[in-house]
Write an enzyme that holds these catalytic residues in place. Structure first.
Site, mmCIF file in Angstrom:
data_model
loop_
_atom_site.group_PDB
_atom_site.id
_atom_site.type_symbol
_atom_site.label_atom_id
_atom_site.label_comp_id
_atom_site.label_asym_id
_atom_site.label_seq_id
_atom_site.Cartn_x
_atom_site.Cartn_y
_atom_site.Cartn_z
ATOM 1 N N GLU A 55 7.270 19.525 32.237
ATOM 2 C CA GLU A 55 8.124 19.509 31.045
ATOM 3 C C GLU A 55 7.813 18.242 30.276
ATOM 4 O O GLU A 55 7.508 17.205 30.863
ATOM 5 C CB GLU A 55 9.608 19.524 31.435
ATOM 6 C CG GLU A 55 10.526 19.426 30.219
ATOM 7 C CD GLU A 55 12.004 19.637 30.524
ATOM 8 O OE1 GLU A 55 12.405 19.471 31.692
ATOM 9 O OE2 GLU A 55 12.743 19.954 29.577
ATOM 10 N N CYS A 247 14.758 21.992 29.968
ATOM 11 C CA CYS A 247 15.717 22.066 28.859
ATOM 12 C C CYS A 247 15.046 22.130 27.494
ATOM 13 O O CYS A 247 15.664 22.601 26.530
ATOM 14 C CB CYS A 247 16.657 20.875 28.919
ATOM 15 S SG CYS A 247 17.808 20.976 30.300
ATOM 16 N N ASN A 377 15.774 29.225 30.825
ATOM 17 C CA ASN A 377 15.544 28.149 31.796
ATOM 18 C C ASN A 377 16.621 28.195 32.868
ATOM 19 O O ASN A 377 16.558 29.015 33.768
ATOM 20 C CB ASN A 377 15.486 26.795 31.087
ATOM 21 C CG ASN A 377 15.365 25.643 32.065
ATOM 22 O OD1 ASN A 377 14.644 25.780 33.059
ATOM 23 N ND2 ASN A 377 16.055 24.552 31.840
ATOM 24 N N GLU A 378 17.645 27.359 32.765
ATOM 25 C CA GLU A 378 18.674 27.407 33.812
ATOM 26 C C GLU A 378 19.985 27.888 33.190
ATOM 27 O O GLU A 378 21.017 27.281 33.376
ATOM 28 C CB GLU A 378 18.812 26.058 34.525
ATOM 29 C CG GLU A 378 19.060 24.905 33.604
ATOM 30 C CD GLU A 378 19.200 23.566 34.314
ATOM 31 O OE1 GLU A 378 18.775 23.400 35.460
ATOM 32 O OE2 GLU A 378 19.773 22.674 33.677
HETATM 33 O O1 AHR Z 1 13.985 18.417 35.310
HETATM 34 C C1 AHR Z 1 14.876 17.885 34.370
HETATM 35 C C2 AHR Z 1 15.856 18.923 33.854
HETATM 36 O O2 AHR Z 1 16.696 19.356 34.876
HETATM 37 C C3 AHR Z 1 15.256 20.204 33.342
HETATM 38 O O3 AHR Z 1 14.847 20.094 32.031
HETATM 39 C C4 AHR Z 1 16.370 21.171 33.453
HETATM 40 O O4 AHR Z 1 15.930 22.480 33.685
HETATM 41 C C5 AHR Z 1 17.226 20.629 34.564
HETATM 42 O O5 AHR Z 1 18.532 20.466 34.171
#
Ligand code: AHR
Length: 657
Positions: A55, A247, A377-378
């Site tokens: 990321e 994120c 993503n999450e």
């Molecule tokens: O790895 C850092 C962050 O942690 C990522 O962007 C996100 O997916 C998670 O909250």
């Protein structure tokens, strides 16, 4: 001798196999036993264990992996001259302005204008990159820019004292935008150079996409990546690469979300975007942008280069639920779904297809063979579970073999438990899912307590992707050996349960010293150096020693003193044993390899340890905590070995010839 913990002994057995009766070798000197049944191989180990998660956080892409040396090359930051300083040397008289009339292209609307009345000893703009431009003596650098105007230009690379280390000249480009390119050889080495663009006559010059790249990038590609950082990735032998987040896929709001179509083609046409991590804890990163110079085509190439399956993650019509929580309405979701379908065509489609043709035009007619795609993503909650199935249905209708990665929220317990439970309730009650992405950023003790968390996982449900995890050691969350060993403990559970735990990746991957937002991280770097944390070596040891099948393994040991998994490497015929002792005391262990031909064993022992669990790697001592390898031999298949305090030991064993 301490008493073994019977509960632990049972919990570390291969869960999907029946218990086997094994005589446990114990002696007064051994506190633990590990009994491996090489004659009863269990399930195949997932070939997707273990991968990496990239990321653009902590300046992982721009200012990091992406080798561009100029920051804000296109003047598209909110503060358009961010990173640039006016240079007005003795006798110079002029002005710098930001303009938008007749730009290079509509996606790159701002540019800088030099209006020079008198050049004196030089009038122009200087850029010191991402905390200084690193140059090496006798290496070549590619200067490029778009320019128009009436004044000739000079580009100088100069060190921190103003001493020129290389320069190039361009004639006045004229009334239309012109691409200017030159190669400059540096006459010196410094980490703190700057690039200066000077007008060399009175007049006007418009400048945009002012770029400086080292010739020596990974595979010497133009618009390439930092070779030392890619090498660290390649050395992990990753099974897959998840990208581009995280994120940043979600964005603070929908406008800020990651849109892959903005990241391909001519870099001058990639629509830049601010990075949502600029809002995060670091005070050293007031303007953090994504040039997308490292875009989806480059990610696919990187995967190919390092032998990793690509796993792109796409926005599912929802921005970050910790931030602006903007959700696209269901009747507006089609373009998002189309982006997913188009991406699959971009990666895999024939060169006669619309998106396959673009891939071919970029230089890659062969498909990238995309097999995995993440939707969201999450994300969590009903908002996700009304959107995600629409993607799932549309993708499967066209590409039934593609495996979809589905989010299960930002955590698995405590404050995140309700979100996690809702996701799993959905999967259990008919919401389709191939692979479920679970995240855990927790204490080392939590990792030790959860080393068996997948032993009881429903074997009939979707597969698991431990997609983001890291042990956070104390308030400072240092990259300690303690944290790394806790991760190793949980990873023994991934391997043991790899009939259901299909994939895993540590997070985050990269962090730039002095410019990070999140720790701990796998790899630390600055503009000239990089090193792997102890966690890096844990990932590497698990990747490089991933067996093909799991072997039933019985463990007895005092609670939390030993985590183990064993398997067979079909290629070499070796039995691979991973043994984690996270305690501060050496652990004498009796190890028995049943079902192997009787007689002496030989092979290798690879040990990751250090004097203290607090030990970390640093730029000054980058391999303080790094694996040490030695020859191994034992007179018989039952042998004793003391596992050092705070250690991960990998044994690769074979019958002696
Ligand atoms: O790895 C850092 C962050 O942690 C990522 O962007 C996100 O997916 C998670 O909250």
């Amino acid at each position: 001798m301490k008493r073994p913990c019977p509960a632990l002994a049972v919990s570390l057995l291969l869960p999907a196999l029946a218990l086997f009766a094994a005589p446990v070798l114990r002696s007064a000197e051994t506190a633990a036993s590990v009994t491996i049944d090489a004659g009863q191989p269990g399930h195949a180990v997932s070939p997707l264990l273990h991968g990496i998660f990239f990321e653009d956080i902590n300046y992982g892409a721009d200012g990091g992996l992406y080798a561009e040396l100029v920051q804000n090359r296109s003047f598209e930051h909110d503060e358009h001259l961010f990173g640039w300083a006016t240079v007005s040397r003795t006798g110079a008289d002029g002005a710098v302005s930001i303009e938008t009339a007749s730009p290079v292209n509509a996606k790159n609307p701002h540019y800088a204008r030099l209006t020079v009345r008198t050049t004196g000893k030089g009038f122009g703009l200087a850029n010191d990159g991402y905390g200084g431009i690193a140059l090496k003596q006798a290496e070549n650098y590619f200067v490029s820019l778009r320019a128009r105007g009436t004044t000739p230009l000079q580009v100088v690379l100069e060190d921190e004292t103003g001493r020129p280390l290389g320069k190039c000249q361009f004639d006045a480009p004229g009334a239309d935008w012109k691409q200017l390119d030159a190669t400059v050889r540096s006459s010196g080495t410094t980490a703190h150079a700057r690039l200066v663009v000077l007008a060399t006559a009175a007049g006007q010059a418009d400048l945009d996409v002012v770029s400086l790249f080292p010739e020596h990038t990974w595979k010497n590609r133009r618009n390439g990546l930092r070779a030392d950082l890619v090498q660290l990735l390649a050395d992990l032998h990753p099974a897959f690469l998840r990208f581009p987040g995280g994120c940043i896929v979600e964005g603070k709001n929908l406008a800020n979300r990651y849109q892959w179509k903005n990241t391909i083609g001519d870099v001058a046409e990639r629509v830049q975007n601010w990075n949502r991590w600029q809002d995060a804890v670091s005070l050293t990163a007031p303007e953090y942008y994504q040039t997308y110079g490292l875009g989806f085509y480059e990610y696919f190439l990187l995967c190919e280069d390092i032998g990793a399956e690509p796993l792109p993650i796409l926005n599912c019509g929802m921005s970050c639920q910790f931030q602006d929580k903007e959700f696209v309405s269901l009747d507006q979701l089609d373009p998002y779904v189309q982006d997913a379908l188009d991406l699959i065509e971009f990666a895999n489609g024939p060169v006669t297809s619309v998106w396959g043709a673009k891939r071919a035009a970029f230089g890659h007619p062969a498909p990238f063979n995309l097999k995995l795609l993440g939707v969201g993503n999450e994300q969590w909650g009903e908002d996700y579970f009304v959107r995600y199935p629409i993607f799932y249905k549309a993708i499967k209708a066209k590409y039934p073999d593609l495996k979809i990665v589905t989010g299960a929220g930002p955590g698995v317990d405590a404050g995140d438990f309700a979100r996690y439970k809702l996701a799993w309730d959905k999967f259990k009650s008919g919401t389709p899912a191939d692979i479920v992405d679970e995240h855990f950023y927790r204490s080392p003790q939590w990792f030790l307590d959860n080393a068996t968390r997948y032993d009881t996982q429903d074997r009939n449900g979707p597969k698991i992707f431990a997609g983001e995890f890291a042990a956070h050691d104390g308030v400072a969350k240092r990259n300690s050996l303690r944290a790394a060993l806790a991760e190793a403990a949980v990873m023994t559970g991934f391997v043991r349960n790899s009939d259901i735990v299909a994939m895993s990746s540590y997070a985050p991957l990269f962090a730039k010293a002095g410019a990070w937002q999140w720790n701990p991280d796998l790899i630390w770097f600055d503009n000239t150096r990089a090193y792997g944390s102890p966690s890096y070596y844990v990932q590497q040891l698990f990747s490089r020693n991933r067996p093909d099948v799991v072997l039933p393994t019985a463990v007895t040991a005092p609670a939390h003193s030993l985590y183990a998994v064993a398997g067979r490497d079909d290629r070499t015929g070796e039995t691979v044993v991973m043994l984690v002792n996270p305690t501060n005391a050496p652990l004498p262990a009796a190890i028995s390899l049943h079902g192997a031909a009787p007689g002496p064993l030989h092979g290798r022992a690879i040990v990751l340890t250090s004097a203290s669990a607090n030990d970390e790697n640093t730029f000054e001592n980058p391999t303080k905590v790094a694996p040490q390898e030695e020859e191994f031999s034992a007179p018989a298949a039952d042998f004793a070995r003391t596992l050092p305090a705070n250690s991960l030991t990998v044994l690769r064993l074979k019958n002696a010839p």
